[in-house]
Write a protein that holds these residues in place. Structure first.
Motif, PDB file in Angstrom:
ATOM      1  N   SER A 272       0.821  -1.221   0.000  1.00 16.01           N
ATOM      2  CA  SER A 272       0.000   0.000   0.000  1.00 16.01           C
ATOM      3  C   SER A 272       0.856   1.272   0.000  1.00 16.01           C
ATOM      4  CB  SER A 272      -0.942  -0.010   1.204  1.00 16.01           C
ATOM      5  OG  SER A 272      -0.199  -0.188   2.386  1.00 16.01           O
ATOM      6  N   LEU A 273       2.173   1.134   0.149  1.00 16.90           N
ATOM      7  CA  LEU A 273       3.034   2.317   0.134  1.00 16.90           C
ATOM      8  C   LEU A 273       4.016   2.219  -1.038  1.00 16.90           C
ATOM      9  CD1 LEU A 273       3.448   4.827   1.923  1.00 16.90           C
ATOM     10  CD2 LEU A 273       5.221   3.544   3.133  1.00 16.90           C
ATOM     11  N   LYS A 274       4.059   3.268  -1.835  1.00 14.77           N
ATOM     12  CA  LYS A 274       4.959   3.310  -3.001  1.00 14.77           C
ATOM     13  C   LYS A 274       6.407   3.085  -2.578  1.00 14.77           C
ATOM     14  CE  LYS A 274       4.525   5.746  -7.224  1.00 14.77           C
ATOM     15  NZ  LYS A 274       4.961   6.891  -7.903  1.00 14.77           N
ATOM     16  N   GLY A 275       7.103   2.221  -3.289  1.00 16.35           N
ATOM     17  CA  GLY A 275       8.504   1.991  -2.965  1.00 16.35           C
ATOM     18  C   GLY A 275       8.722   0.866  -1.966  1.00 16.35           C
ATOM     19  N   ILE A 276       7.644   0.344  -1.410  1.00 15.15           N
ATOM     20  CA  ILE A 276       7.761  -0.785  -0.473  1.00 15.15           C
ATOM     21  C   ILE A 276       7.100  -2.006  -1.112  1.00 15.15           C
ATOM     22  CG2 ILE A 276       7.321  -1.634   1.861  1.00 15.15           C
ATOM     23  CD1 ILE A 276       8.899   0.910   1.966  1.00 15.15           C
ATOM     24  N   PHE A 277       7.868  -3.088  -1.202  1.00 18.67           N
ATOM     25  CA  PHE A 277       7.396  -4.306  -1.852  1.00 18.67           C
ATOM     26  C   PHE A 277       7.442  -5.459  -0.846  1.00 18.67           C
ATOM     27  CE2 PHE A 277       9.293  -1.338  -4.738  1.00 18.67           C
ATOM     28  CZ  PHE A 277       8.347  -1.228  -5.736  1.00 18.67           C
ATOM     29  N   ALA A 278       6.580  -6.443  -1.047  1.00 16.85           N
ATOM     30  CA  ALA A 278       6.573  -7.589  -0.124  1.00 16.85           C
ATOM     31  C   ALA A 278       6.537  -8.879  -0.924  1.00 16.85           C
ATOM     32  CB  ALA A 278       5.367  -7.508   0.808  1.00 16.85           C
ATOM     33  N   ALA A 279       7.368  -9.849  -0.501  1.00 17.60           N
ATOM     34  CA  ALA A 279       7.498 -11.111  -1.234  1.00 17.60           C
ATOM     35  C   ALA A 279       7.581 -12.276  -0.255  1.00 17.60           C
ATOM     36  CB  ALA A 279       8.764 -11.062  -2.093  1.00 17.60           C
ATOM     37  N   GLY A 280       7.054 -13.408  -0.675  1.00 15.25           N
ATOM     38  CA  GLY A 280       7.162 -14.625   0.138  1.00 15.25           C
ATOM     39  C   GLY A 280       6.043 -14.745   1.160  1.00 15.25           C
ATOM     40  N   ASP A 281       6.295 -15.551   2.182  1.00 24.65           N
ATOM     41  CA  ASP A 281       5.227 -15.946   3.113  1.00 24.65           C
ATOM     42  C   ASP A 281       4.650 -14.798   3.933  1.00 24.65           C
ATOM     43  OD1 ASP A 281       5.756 -18.409   2.132  1.00 24.65           O
ATOM     44  OD2 ASP A 281       6.049 -19.384   4.070  1.00 24.65           O
ATOM     45  N   VAL A 282       5.323 -13.659   3.981  1.00 23.20           N
ATOM     46  CA  VAL A 282       4.761 -12.536   4.747  1.00 23.20           C
ATOM     47  C   VAL A 282       3.552 -11.931   4.023  1.00 23.20           C
ATOM     48  CG1 VAL A 282       6.202 -10.656   3.788  1.00 23.20           C
ATOM     49  CG2 VAL A 282       5.421 -10.548   6.169  1.00 23.20           C
ATOM     50  N   GLN A 283       3.419 -12.255   2.721  1.00 20.04           N
ATOM     51  CA  GLN A 283       2.264 -11.737   1.985  1.00 20.04           C
ATOM     52  C   GLN A 283       1.495 -12.839   1.253  1.00 20.04           C
ATOM     53  OE1 GLN A 283       2.175 -11.011  -1.859  1.00 20.04           O
ATOM     54  NE2 GLN A 283       3.648 -12.706  -1.791  1.00 20.04           N
ATOM     55  N   ASP A 284       1.956 -14.076   1.344  1.00 18.97           N
ATOM     56  CA  ASP A 284       1.314 -15.156   0.591  1.00 18.97           C
ATOM     57  C   ASP A 284       0.830 -16.240   1.542  1.00 18.97           C
ATOM     58  OD1 ASP A 284       0.593 -17.261  -1.038  1.00 18.97           O
ATOM     59  OD2 ASP A 284       2.661 -17.824  -1.498  1.00 18.97           O
ATOM     60  N   LYS A 285      -0.481 -16.330   1.720  1.00 20.15           N
ATOM     61  CA  LYS A 285      -0.960 -17.385   2.616  1.00 20.15           C
ATOM     62  C   LYS A 285      -1.540 -18.553   1.831  1.00 20.15           C
ATOM     63  CE  LYS A 285      -5.315 -15.054   3.457  1.00 20.15           C
ATOM     64  NZ  LYS A 285      -6.110 -14.387   4.454  1.00 20.15           N
ATOM     65  N   THR A 286      -1.451 -18.485   0.532  1.00 15.80           N
ATOM     66  CA  THR A 286      -2.063 -19.527  -0.290  1.00 15.80           C
ATOM     67  C   THR A 286      -1.065 -20.598  -0.696  1.00 15.80           C
ATOM     68  OG1 THR A 286      -3.510 -17.835  -1.154  1.00 15.80           O
ATOM     69  CG2 THR A 286      -3.487 -19.925  -2.329  1.00 15.80           C
ATOM     70  N   PHE A 287       0.067 -20.195  -1.246  1.00 14.52           N
ATOM     71  CA  PHE A 287       0.978 -21.197  -1.833  1.00 14.52           C
ATOM     72  C   PHE A 287       2.090 -21.597  -0.859  1.00 14.52           C
ATOM     73  CE2 PHE A 287      -0.893 -18.769  -5.355  1.00 14.52           C
ATOM     74  CZ  PHE A 287      -1.610 -19.788  -5.930  1.00 14.52           C
ATOM     75  N   ARG A 288       2.748 -20.632  -0.271  1.00 18.83           N
ATOM     76  CA  ARG A 288       3.730 -20.862   0.799  1.00 18.83           C
ATOM     77  C   ARG A 288       4.794 -21.892   0.431  1.00 18.83           C
ATOM     78  NH1 ARG A 288       2.231 -22.694   5.342  1.00 18.83           N
ATOM     79  NH2 ARG A 288       0.278 -23.698   4.847  1.00 18.83           N
ATOM     80  N   GLN A 289       5.264 -21.863  -0.785  1.00 21.19           N
ATOM     81  CA  GLN A 289       6.309 -22.789  -1.225  1.00 21.19           C
ATOM     82  C   GLN A 289       7.621 -22.023  -1.419  1.00 21.19           C
ATOM     83  OE1 GLN A 289       5.567 -26.236  -1.683  1.00 21.19           O
ATOM     84  NE2 GLN A 289       3.852 -25.382  -0.551  1.00 21.19           N
ATOM     85  N   ALA A 290       8.743 -22.732  -1.324  1.00 20.49           N
ATOM     86  CA  ALA A 290      10.039 -22.075  -1.552  1.00 20.49           C
ATOM     87  C   ALA A 290      10.087 -21.492  -2.962  1.00 20.49           C
ATOM     88  CB  ALA A 290      11.163 -23.088  -1.351  1.00 20.49           C
ATOM     89  N   ILE A 291       9.574 -22.236  -3.906  1.00 20.36           N
ATOM     90  CA  ILE A 291       9.671 -21.785  -5.295  1.00 20.36           C
ATOM     91  C   ILE A 291       8.769 -20.571  -5.554  1.00 20.36           C
ATOM     92  CG2 ILE A 291       7.957 -23.485  -6.122  1.00 20.36           C
ATOM     93  CD1 ILE A 291      11.051 -22.291  -8.054  1.00 20.36           C
ATOM     94  N   THR A 292       7.605 -20.512  -4.916  1.00 23.35           N
ATOM     95  CA  THR A 292       6.748 -19.333  -5.124  1.00 23.35           C
ATOM     96  C   THR A 292       7.347 -18.131  -4.396  1.00 23.35           C
ATOM     97  OG1 THR A 292       5.310 -20.142  -3.356  1.00 23.35           O
ATOM     98  CG2 THR A 292       4.566 -20.510  -5.603  1.00 23.35           C
ATOM     99  N   ALA A 293       7.931 -18.362  -3.229  1.00 21.31           N
ATOM    100  CA  ALA A 293       8.584 -17.257  -2.506  1.00 21.31           C
ATOM    101  C   ALA A 293       9.737 -16.706  -3.352  1.00 21.31           C
ATOM    102  CB  ALA A 293       9.088 -17.745  -1.151  1.00 21.31           C
ATOM    103  N   ALA A 294      10.526 -17.619  -3.929  1.00 20.63           N
ATOM    104  CA  ALA A 294      11.642 -17.186  -4.774  1.00 20.63           C
ATOM    105  C   ALA A 294      11.113 -16.380  -5.962  1.00 20.63           C
ATOM    106  CB  ALA A 294      12.447 -18.401  -5.245  1.00 20.63           C
TER     107      ALA A 294
END
Ligand code: NDP
Length: 311
Positions: A272-294
């Motif tokens: 929700s804030l420009k310039g701030i991005f989120a990746a992996g399990d902190v934002q993904d509760k569906t897939f939660r795999q190493a490969i999707t996080a990568a």
């Protein structure tokens, strides 16, 4: 006190963080990655990983070491401290680390992951690693021919119970309600498996066991409808009651969902804030795999690069 500045700050040392670092470094963004004191994330407590493309079978910690080596090879600056506070109200953003370092960054990639939830019993803590586990695929092997129980009613609990039937002779699924949250297809598989017995409307009150050697021998269960207490003989307990995203750093500054996962624009890692991005399990509760996080780490680095170019 050390002051550093970078175009891209990456927070987190799991697959999302390392992949973001590799992409950001190769885009000449000279990223700084703050890894914490025990980098590697949840794969550090996994044994065989057989679904990460490129490796037929690899140990979790070894896979993480490969990622760390690759991120280091492209000259990511790695800092083994934790971020205590983020100031996202100024540009550049500021991160305050527990070792006293302050980092100024034009963009930040949050890849802080998630942690398994626990029941919160003293006896659960006591037998953790000695019969109590949070990961069937890691520890199921140790229960060959034995009796185990899984707590939870979601997809993870059902998958873990099904997985455990490959090792254990008998698997109890203990759920606090009378219906499961897991997908219908998974429920059907569970309910049709002759090795699995579901104990409904019940909670674990205590894990019991031997002292020498420390090992689980049973559970004290309470039926939440009848209040009836029963003892169940088991050799192991797998806790699968969900995960908590590690989003405390941004709980007051970014939009989170009701469970605390960082909200990102669909198809993007933009928060929700420009310039701030989120990746992996902190934002993904569906897939939660190493490969999707990568994959999300890669997306975040590319999106950070675009953001920097457009500014
Ligand atoms: P969920 O949040 O979906 O389920 C947690 C389960 O644990 C619920 O049944 C909940 O009970 C129970 N629970 C929570 N706290 C306690 C407690 N203190 N004591 C006893 N029971 C408790 O978590 P999951 O890890 O199962 O799944 C997380 C996400 O990942 C979901 O979106 C799921 O669909 C997804 N996932 C998908 C998979 C797939 O598609 N193959 C595989 C694994 C996960 P109650 O139902 O009463 O709230």
């Amino acid at each position: 006190m050390t002051s550093l500045s970078t175009e891209v700050l990456i927070i987190g040392g799991g697959p999302a963080g390392y992949t973001a670092a590799i992409y950001a470094a190769r885009a000449n963004l000279a990223p700084i990655q703050v890894l914490g004191y025990q980098p590697g994330g949840q794969l550090m407590i996994t044994t065989d990983v057989e679904n990460y493309p490129g490796f037929t079978s690899i140990q979790g910690p070894e896979l993480m070491q490969h990622m760390a080596d690759q991120a280091e090879h492209v000259e990511t600056q790695m800092i083994h401290e934790t971020v205590e506070k983020l100031d996202l109200g100024t540009q550049p953003f500021k991160a305050y680390l527990d070792g006293g370092t302050i980092i100024e960054a034009q963009a930040i990639i949050l890849a802080t992951g998630a942690q398994a939830k626990w029941l919160g019993l003293d006896s659960e803590k006591k037998f953790l690693g000695y019969g109590v586990s949070g990961c069937a695929t890691c520890d199921g092997f140790f229960f060959k021919g034995k009796t185990v129980a899984v707590v939870g009613g979601g997809n993870t609990a059902v998958e873990e119970a099904l997985y455990l039937t490959h090792h254990a002779n008998k698997v109890y699924l203990i759920h606090r309600r009378d219906s499961l949250r897991a997908e219908k297809i998974a429920q059907d598989r569970l309910l049709n498996n002759p090795k699995i017995e579901v104990i409904w409307n019940s909670v674990v009150e205590e894990v019991t066991g031997d002292e020498n050697p420390l090992s689980v021998t049973g559970l004290t269960l309470k039926n939440v409808q009848t209040q009836e207490v029963q003892n169940l003989s088991v050799d192991g307990l797998f806790v699968a009651i969900g995960h908590t995203p590690q989003s405390q750093l941004v709980k007051d500054t970014l939009d989170l969902d009701e469970e605390g996962y960082i909200l990102t624009t669909p198809g993007s890692t933009q928060t929700s804030l420009k310039g701030i991005f989120a990746a992996g399990d902190v934002q993904d509760k569906t897939f939660r795999q190493a490969i999707t996080a990568a994959g999300q780490g890669c997306m975040a680095a590319l999106e950070a690069e675009r953001h920097l170019n457009s500014n």
